[in-house]
Design an enzyme around this catalytic site. Structure first.
Site, mmCIF file in Angstrom:
data_model
loop_
_atom_site.group_PDB
_atom_site.id
_atom_site.type_symbol
_atom_site.label_atom_id
_atom_site.label_comp_id
_atom_site.label_asym_id
_atom_site.label_seq_id
_atom_site.Cartn_x
_atom_site.Cartn_y
_atom_site.Cartn_z
ATOM 1 N N GLY A 47 0.648 -1.055 0.016
ATOM 2 C CA GLY A 47 0.005 -0.191 -0.013
ATOM 3 C C GLY A 47 0.808 1.277 -0.012
ATOM 4 O O GLY A 47 2.048 1.258 -0.361
ATOM 5 N N GLY A 48 0.299 2.209 0.548
ATOM 6 C CA GLY A 48 1.092 3.486 0.632
ATOM 7 C C GLY A 48 2.294 3.670 1.360
ATOM 8 O O GLY A 48 3.237 4.265 1.133
ATOM 9 N N GLY A 79 23.702 12.412 -30.256
ATOM 10 C CA GLY A 79 23.304 12.865 -28.942
ATOM 11 C C GLY A 79 23.802 12.379 -27.635
ATOM 12 O O GLY A 79 24.074 12.989 -26.716
ATOM 13 N N ALA A 80 23.860 10.997 -27.945
ATOM 14 C CA ALA A 80 24.414 10.197 -26.825
ATOM 15 C C ALA A 80 25.993 10.863 -26.501
ATOM 16 O O ALA A 80 26.216 10.716 -25.315
ATOM 17 C CB ALA A 80 24.493 8.804 -26.940
HETATM 18 C C1 HXC Z 1 -3.413 -4.226 12.280
HETATM 19 C C2 HXC Z 1 -2.294 -5.897 11.565
HETATM 20 C C3 HXC Z 1 -2.449 -5.514 10.215
HETATM 21 C C4 HXC Z 1 -2.956 -3.947 10.114
HETATM 22 C C5 HXC Z 1 -1.367 -7.289 10.290
HETATM 23 N N1 HXC Z 1 -1.984 -6.925 11.541
HETATM 24 N N2 HXC Z 1 -1.691 -6.230 9.442
HETATM 25 N N3 HXC Z 1 -3.053 -5.266 12.523
HETATM 26 N N4 HXC Z 1 -3.397 -3.405 10.888
HETATM 27 N N5 HXC Z 1 -2.811 -3.546 8.682
HETATM 28 C C6 HXC Z 1 -1.768 -8.186 12.576
HETATM 29 C C7 HXC Z 1 -2.403 -9.346 12.461
HETATM 30 O O1 HXC Z 1 -3.798 -9.070 12.911
HETATM 31 C C8 HXC Z 1 -1.713 -10.224 13.276
HETATM 32 O O2 HXC Z 1 -2.201 -9.829 14.641
HETATM 33 C C9 HXC Z 1 -0.357 -9.606 13.322
HETATM 34 O O3 HXC Z 1 -0.379 -8.287 12.618
HETATM 35 C C10 HXC Z 1 0.664 -10.651 12.296
HETATM 36 O O4 HXC Z 1 -0.312 -10.759 10.963
HETATM 37 P P1 HXC Z 1 -0.536 -11.927 10.368
HETATM 38 O O5 HXC Z 1 -1.597 -11.858 9.525
HETATM 39 O O6 HXC Z 1 -0.882 -13.134 11.306
HETATM 40 O O7 HXC Z 1 0.615 -12.437 9.650
HETATM 41 P P2 HXC Z 1 0.757 -13.107 8.168
HETATM 42 O O8 HXC Z 1 0.144 -14.438 8.077
HETATM 43 O O9 HXC Z 1 2.444 -13.199 8.360
HETATM 44 O O10 HXC Z 1 0.517 -11.954 7.266
HETATM 45 C C11 HXC Z 1 1.244 -10.795 7.161
HETATM 46 C C12 HXC Z 1 0.393 -9.941 6.205
HETATM 47 C C13 HXC Z 1 -1.033 -9.788 6.544
HETATM 48 C C14 HXC Z 1 0.517 -10.322 4.936
HETATM 49 C C15 HXC Z 1 1.084 -8.535 6.195
HETATM 50 O O11 HXC Z 1 -1.396 -9.468 8.083
HETATM 51 C C16 HXC Z 1 -1.792 -8.640 5.961
HETATM 52 O O12 HXC Z 1 -2.371 -8.827 4.908
HETATM 53 N N6 HXC Z 1 -2.137 -7.628 6.666
HETATM 54 C C17 HXC Z 1 -3.102 -6.484 6.130
HETATM 55 C C18 HXC Z 1 -2.108 -5.854 5.113
HETATM 56 C C19 HXC Z 1 -2.913 -4.624 4.603
HETATM 57 O O13 HXC Z 1 -3.744 -4.669 3.868
HETATM 58 N N7 HXC Z 1 -2.210 -3.566 5.213
HETATM 59 C C20 HXC Z 1 -2.839 -2.264 4.867
HETATM 60 C C21 HXC Z 1 -2.254 -1.697 3.598
HETATM 61 S S1 HXC Z 1 -2.772 -0.374 3.049
HETATM 62 P P3 HXC Z 1 -2.217 -11.055 15.717
HETATM 63 O O14 HXC Z 1 -2.316 -10.324 17.209
HETATM 64 O O15 HXC Z 1 -3.389 -11.912 15.497
HETATM 65 O O16 HXC Z 1 -1.113 -11.788 15.787
HETATM 66 C C22 HXC Z 1 -1.756 0.792 3.945
HETATM 67 C C23 HXC Z 1 -1.948 2.151 3.742
HETATM 68 C C24 HXC Z 1 -0.652 2.964 3.940
HETATM 69 O O17 HXC Z 1 -0.736 0.327 4.739
HETATM 70 C C25 HXC Z 1 -1.031 4.295 3.483
HETATM 71 C C26 HXC Z 1 -0.033 5.359 3.611
HETATM 72 C C27 HXC Z 1 -0.260 6.491 2.989
#
Ligand code: HXC
Length: 511
Positions: free
Chosen positions: A171-172, A406-407
């Protein structure tokens, strides 16, 4: 509470903080072939030099019951230490704590060390391993990201900023690394993408794995987003250390000097016949690079992306330089969209951080074709021209063979500020190659033998360095065996170079 109990309490709190998300999550991290944030920092820094900051910071969110779960450090380990005895600041996202996600408190910790790094004039290294924005914190998390982006931009060109991606970065969240100078990835275990495979499947119906979409191979060979990749975390972090050894701590310093036993006057006779007699035959420019630099130590940047241009760090007589070299062994060393953008960014990094440029030229021109024209080769090629022209660091250029059209101008020619421009006797400096020129100038010739004669005549007249040398566009024609010494002489001569461009808010590089 007596003194002993106070110390015991401190020890307990400290130990709990160092355990991050707990042993179970640490084991899970290890099982995935990944190290914890603290292990990574210890691997990266000189032994015993890490000082942690904000170890006990916790988040302040309340939604979704997250207030019941507070872990000291809040998902990122920050602090300072040394690499090769030089101060660096570092943050490492801790995947064992809330998946290393970005909270307001977590962002504040990163912002704090970003500001310290700029104030103290030292590199900042970010080790990324995060699930992205902490969903429970909503816009506070987005604000935290933006604060980091803002600092990334304002620090750009002031201190070196380095990102290692050691897990997910989606994501971002990708935009903080993207704003830094160099991105390192690890094969198979790190991923970067703006939208992941699931979203892509829904929106564009493409089926792609996350490795294919945003793995190290993709970003170091297809997209050009990343600059280096390692087989594992240890190797990747060692490469970060190696990079630091070539670059200064900030834009007011010179790059570190490294003592070498490699003689500055070392002749390399094998270079005398490295350029093939047939001008259309390729050779490997890296063979020349390795023979002339100190101790054959070349840190190539983006070796697998746009390989028609070579960029990387090396030293001459201990002086760190950035090398930009056309690679005749790949697409004849032609300049195209990707190679122009790749080299332009590197030139700008070196210029921002006082690293002299050594440019090695064997370029037949710009790549023809609709793909290139529709893709904007005009504006991308202009980036490289712009970058070389605005660079005020010492600029040493060597034309080994072709420098056409040009290069020729673009590749750090005398006309855009080359301080010393060398050429081998094998150099061919002209508007275009003999065949192309005769095809245009002598359309009247139909007989093959006659045409070959005209081509030969053109070659003798124009495809050499003597016209350019007669006009002072080439300062010296050198024997290939003397290349190392000649470049070192030029670097010594330009060591105290003072040149600045006219004051302006900023230029307008063709983006
Ligand atoms: C809160 C989160 C989280 C999130 C993971 N966790 N992502 N908590 N917010 N975004 C937590 C899980 O609930 C879990 O907690 C722990 O972190 C580990 O994650 P798992 O899923 O168990 O690990 P894994 O199977 O290795 O998978 C990792 C992962 C997956 C691929 C990163 O967690 C995932 O897809 N997360 C969401 C990613 C996402 O969509 N993020 C937003 C992106 S957009 P527990 O307590 O159960 O262990 C973004 C915008 C940014 O970030 C903007 C900036 C401008």
């Amino acid at each position: 509470m007596d003194l002993k109990s106070k110390f015991e309490q401190f020890e307990q709190i400290n130990n709990a903080a160092e355990l991050g998300g707990g042993q179970e999550r640490i084991d899970k991290q290890h099982a995935a072939g990944k190290k914890t944030a603290r292990e990574r920092i210890l691997e990266l820094l000189d032994k015993g030099t890490f000082n942690e900051i904000d170890k006990l910071v916790t988040h302040r969110a309340t939604d979704f019951g997250i207030d019941k779960k507070k872990i000291p450090g809040d998902g990122v380990v920050t602090g300072y230490g040394k690499v090769h005895g030089r101060l660096v600041y570092v943050f490492a996202q801790d995947f064992t704590v809330f998946g290393g996600t970005m909270s307001r408190a977590n962002a504040d910790k990163i912002v704090k060390i970003q500001e310290l790094a700029v104030k103290m004039g030292t590199p900042l290294i970010g080790l990324n391993d995060s699930g992205g924005a902490r969903i429970q914190e909503g816009v506070q998390s987005l604000a935290g990201y933006a604060d980091i982006f803002y600092n990334n931009v304002l620090s750009s060109g002031v201190i070196p900023q380095i990102s290692a991606i050691l897990g997910p970065c989606a994501g971002g969240a990708v935009y903080s690394p993207a704003l830094t100078d160099f991105i390192f990835m690890v094969n198979e275990s790190s991923h970067m993408f703006v939208t992941g495979p699931d979203v892509i499947r829904t929106v564009t119906h493409e089926d792609v794995s996350k490795e294919e979409l945003g793995g190290a191979v993709t970003h170091t060979s297809k997209s050009g987003v990343a600059h280096f990749s390692g087989e594992n975390e240890e190797q990747t972090l060692m490469m970060v250390r190696e990079l630091i050894s070539f670059i200064p701590s900030n834009n007011m310093e010179d790059p570190p000097h490294k003592v070498t036993t490699d003689p500055v006057d070392r002749k390399e006779e094998s270079l005398n016949d490295i350029i093939p007699a047939d001008p259309n035959k390729p050779y490997d420019m890296k063979d020349i690079i390795f023979k002339i630099i100190d101790d054959e130590h070349f840190l190539e940047v983006q070796p697998n992306y746009a390989s028609n241009i070579i960029i990387g760090f090396a030293r001459f007589g201990g002086q760190s330089v950035g090398i930009i070299a056309n690679q005749p062994a790949f697409l004849a060393g032609v300049l195209d969209i990707n190679s122009s953008a790749k080299a332009a960014r590197f030139v700008r990094f070196c210029d921002a951080f006082n690293i002299p440029l050594v440019t090695m030229v064997d370029v037949p021109g710009f790549l023809p074709g609709t793909q290139q024209e529709f893709g904007g080769i005009i504006k991308h090629g202009a980036k490289l021209l712009y970058a070389f022209a605005e660079a005020t660091v010492p600029k040493i250029t060597l034309i080994t063979r072709k420098a056409y059209g040009g290069a020729y101008d673009v590749m750090s020619s005398k006309h855009i500020g080359g301080d010393i421009n060398y050429a081998y006797p094998t150099a061919e400096i002209a508007v275009m190659g003999p065949d192309g020129a005769i095809n245009i100038l002598r359309r009247d010739i139909t007989d093959a033998d006659e045409k070959a004669k005209a081509v030969e005549e053109y070659r003798d007249t124009f495809a050499n360095p003597y016209r350019a040398a007669a006009l002072g566009y080439i300062d010296e024609i050198i024997y290939p065996e003397d290349t190392r010494q000649k470049i070192i002489n030029a670097l010594e001569m330009t060591h105290n170079k003072r040149k600045s461009n006219l004051p302006r808010k900023h230029g307008n590089i063709p983006l």
